[in-house]
Scaffold this motif. Structure first.
Motif, mmCIF file in Angstrom:
data_model
loop_
_atom_site.group_PDB
_atom_site.id
_atom_site.type_symbol
_atom_site.label_atom_id
_atom_site.label_comp_id
_atom_site.label_asym_id
_atom_site.label_seq_id
_atom_site.Cartn_x
_atom_site.Cartn_y
_atom_site.Cartn_z
ATOM 1 N N ALA A 1 -1.074 -13.696 -6.870
ATOM 2 C CA ALA A 1 -0.185 -12.436 -6.218
ATOM 3 C C ALA A 1 1.216 -12.478 -6.410
ATOM 4 C CB ALA A 1 -0.944 -12.660 -4.418
ATOM 5 N N ALA A 2 1.975 -12.111 -5.574
ATOM 6 C CA ALA A 2 3.864 -12.309 -6.207
ATOM 7 C C ALA A 2 3.839 -12.917 -4.805
ATOM 8 C CB ALA A 2 4.033 -10.599 -5.859
ATOM 9 N N PRO A 3 4.633 -14.137 -4.714
ATOM 10 C CA PRO A 3 5.567 -14.679 -3.456
ATOM 11 C C PRO A 3 5.673 -13.672 -2.308
ATOM 12 C CG PRO A 3 6.029 -15.800 -5.221
ATOM 13 C CD PRO A 3 5.642 -14.585 -5.539
ATOM 14 N N ALA A 4 6.801 -12.441 -2.735
ATOM 15 C CA ALA A 4 6.972 -11.591 -1.501
ATOM 16 C C ALA A 4 5.603 -10.856 -0.729
ATOM 17 C CB ALA A 4 7.289 -9.758 -2.659
ATOM 18 N N TYR A 5 4.583 -10.787 -2.037
ATOM 19 C CA TYR A 5 3.481 -10.297 -1.039
ATOM 20 C C TYR A 5 2.807 -11.028 -0.269
ATOM 21 C CZ TYR A 5 -1.335 -8.125 -0.127
ATOM 22 O OH TYR A 5 -2.279 -7.309 -0.181
ATOM 23 N N PRO B 1 -5.597 -5.186 -0.753
ATOM 24 C CA PRO B 1 -5.285 -5.098 -1.616
ATOM 25 C C PRO B 1 -5.787 -5.066 -3.195
ATOM 26 C CG PRO B 1 -3.369 -4.448 -1.200
ATOM 27 C CD PRO B 1 -4.302 -5.055 -0.440
ATOM 28 N N CYS B 2 -6.439 -4.733 -3.507
ATOM 29 C CA CYS B 2 -7.170 -5.603 -4.945
ATOM 30 C C CYS B 2 -7.113 -4.762 -6.132
ATOM 31 C CB CYS B 2 -8.262 -6.359 -5.007
ATOM 32 S SG CYS B 2 -8.456 -7.280 -3.558
ATOM 33 N N GLU C 1 -11.236 -3.425 -3.679
ATOM 34 C CA GLU C 1 -11.208 -2.114 -3.428
ATOM 35 C C GLU C 1 -9.358 -2.410 -3.689
ATOM 36 O OE1 GLU C 1 -13.313 0.349 -3.224
ATOM 37 O OE2 GLU C 1 -14.673 -0.794 -3.416
ATOM 38 N N GLY C 2 -8.942 -1.130 -4.317
ATOM 39 C CA GLY C 2 -7.461 -1.153 -4.514
ATOM 40 C C GLY C 2 -6.893 0.017 -5.111
ATOM 41 N N PRO C 3 -6.081 0.254 -4.964
ATOM 42 C CA PRO C 3 -5.543 1.506 -5.942
ATOM 43 C C PRO C 3 -5.646 1.701 -7.417
ATOM 44 C CG PRO C 3 -3.782 0.585 -5.638
ATOM 45 C CD PRO C 3 -5.082 -0.480 -4.649
ATOM 46 N N LEU C 4 -5.806 0.359 -8.310
ATOM 47 C CA LEU C 4 -5.481 0.600 -9.560
ATOM 48 C C LEU C 4 -6.504 -0.314 -10.567
ATOM 49 C CD1 LEU C 4 -4.225 0.454 -12.725
ATOM 50 C CD2 LEU C 4 -3.061 -1.510 -11.864
ATOM 51 N N ARG C 5 -7.069 0.316 -11.818
ATOM 52 C CA ARG C 5 -7.973 -0.539 -12.223
ATOM 53 C C ARG C 5 -8.110 -0.239 -13.897
ATOM 54 N NH1 ARG C 5 -13.213 -0.434 -10.126
ATOM 55 N NH2 ARG C 5 -14.318 -0.524 -11.592
ATOM 56 N N GLY D 1 -4.394 -9.708 -7.861
ATOM 57 C CA GLY D 1 -5.746 -9.546 -8.815
ATOM 58 C C GLY D 1 -6.453 -11.149 -9.731
ATOM 59 N N VAL D 2 -7.561 -11.217 -9.370
ATOM 60 C CA VAL D 2 -8.136 -11.726 -10.006
ATOM 61 C C VAL D 2 -8.032 -11.997 -11.936
ATOM 62 C CG1 VAL D 2 -11.221 -12.781 -10.438
ATOM 63 C CG2 VAL D 2 -9.318 -12.470 -8.794
ATOM 64 N N LEU D 3 -7.241 -12.634 -12.129
ATOM 65 C CA LEU D 3 -7.053 -12.549 -14.223
ATOM 66 C C LEU D 3 -7.575 -13.789 -14.739
ATOM 67 C CD1 LEU D 3 -3.998 -10.377 -14.230
ATOM 68 C CD2 LEU D 3 -5.835 -9.409 -14.792
ATOM 69 N N PRO D 4 -7.643 -13.781 -15.766
ATOM 70 C CA PRO D 4 -7.755 -15.136 -16.836
ATOM 71 C C PRO D 4 -6.868 -15.185 -16.963
ATOM 72 C CG PRO D 4 -7.802 -13.219 -18.045
ATOM 73 C CD PRO D 4 -8.129 -11.999 -16.798
#
Length: 301
Positions: free
Chosen positions: A169-173, A190-191, A216-220, A238-241
């Motif tokens: 996640a972003a530091p600001a979030y 939100p994920c 669950e979140g607004p973007l996939r 998010g979970v990303l490689p």
């Protein structure tokens, strides 16, 4: 016993690949009439139409779609047999069609392919980058590099190496919404789902404990790159490689969280059509990629 019309099957596969009689004719160096006669002959033998023909368009019938993969395999096996005989007496040469995911392809595969081509001047590679799942048999690919699930058991698969996953996640979030320390807390945020990783997010934690979360979140998206802007904007987690999110972690644009919990690692697999017959050039590429990506993609070592 009546032998199959292998020439007609091969021509059918070429028509499917080039999406026209004239394109197939040009590719294999025969007349359009020869292609048309072969298709008509095959349809008569099978007792069913393979194409819908109009003055402007050629499309496969349902029967044609069902038989296209069989035709591609027939052509591929015959071609491989001839090329194997030729390659036994010569250095590997000719065209290899390779498909791979877009981001991994640009960041890791393209540089590796440049090195391979420098060592094999007689080989040419048609590299197709796409995050969509490609039917490598029907579309005539020799090799595919794939990430995540492998539902097609008819293909031959070789695991090359693990690719670490990061919860980010972003530091600001994190400053505004808090820093989750347990997977169960992700349900409060939100994920963004990377759909190349199917199903729920699975984690292993201290003492061998396990946890499962359905994001669950607004973007996939099937493209991790498409998720990065929303993550950088501080809109969620998010979970990303590693190969997608690594540069953002290094720059501090994103932060890894839940360090005590590890997501299930992805694996990079090398896929080939089911036949055991492969030209020497394809075997050379497989050997090169197996050695190169065993280390390049194993981010956990």
């Amino acid at each position: 016993m009546r032998l199959p019309d292998l020439e007609a099957w091969a021509i059918f596969a070429c028509v499917v690949e080039h999406r026209s009689f004239s394109g197939a004719a040009d590719a294999i160096g025969v007349s359009k009439a020869t292609v048309s006669k072969a298709i008509t002959r095959l349809e008569a033998h099978l007792g069913q139409a393979l194409f819908h023909r109009t003055s402007r368009r050629l499309t496969l019938t349902e029967n044609g779609k069902a038989l296209a993969a069989h035709a591609a395999r027939i052509l591929a096996e015959a071609t491989a047999a001839e090329e194997a005989a030729h390659d036994a007496a010569t250095a590997p040469a000719g065209l290899i069609r390779l498909t791979a995911p877009t981001t991994l392809g640009l960041a890791r595969i393209a540089p590796a392919i440049a090195e391979f081509l420098a060592a094999h001047p007689g080989i040419q590679i048609d590299l197709h980058l796409s995050d969509a799942r490609v039917d490598i048999v029907a579309e005539g690919f020799d090799v595919a590099l794939r990430i995540a699930d492998l539902p097609d058991s008819s293909l031959r698969a070789r695991r090359l190496g693990a690719i670490a996953m990061h919860v980010v996640a972003a530091p600001a979030y994190l400053a505004a919404h808090g820093r989750p320390t347990h997977p169960a807390q992700l349900g409060e945020h939100p994920c963004f789902a990377y759909t190349n990783v199917t199903g729920p997010w699975r984690f292993s934690g201290p003492g061998g404990t396990e946890a499962t979360v359905r994001p669950e979140g607004p973007l996939r998206s099937n493209s991790g790159d498409a998720i990065l802007p929303a993550l950088r904007a501080g809109l969620g987690i998010g979970v990303l490689p590693d190969f997608i999110v690594g540069p953002d972690l290094a720059s501090g644009t994103l932060e890894a969280i839940m360090a005590e919990w590890r997501g299930a690692p992805l694996a990079l697999h090398l896929m080939t059509p089911p036949s055991n017959l492969r030209p020497a050039r394809v075997e050379a590429l497989i050997a090169f990629l197996t050695e190169r990506f065993r280390h390049l993609c194993d981010t956990e070592t």
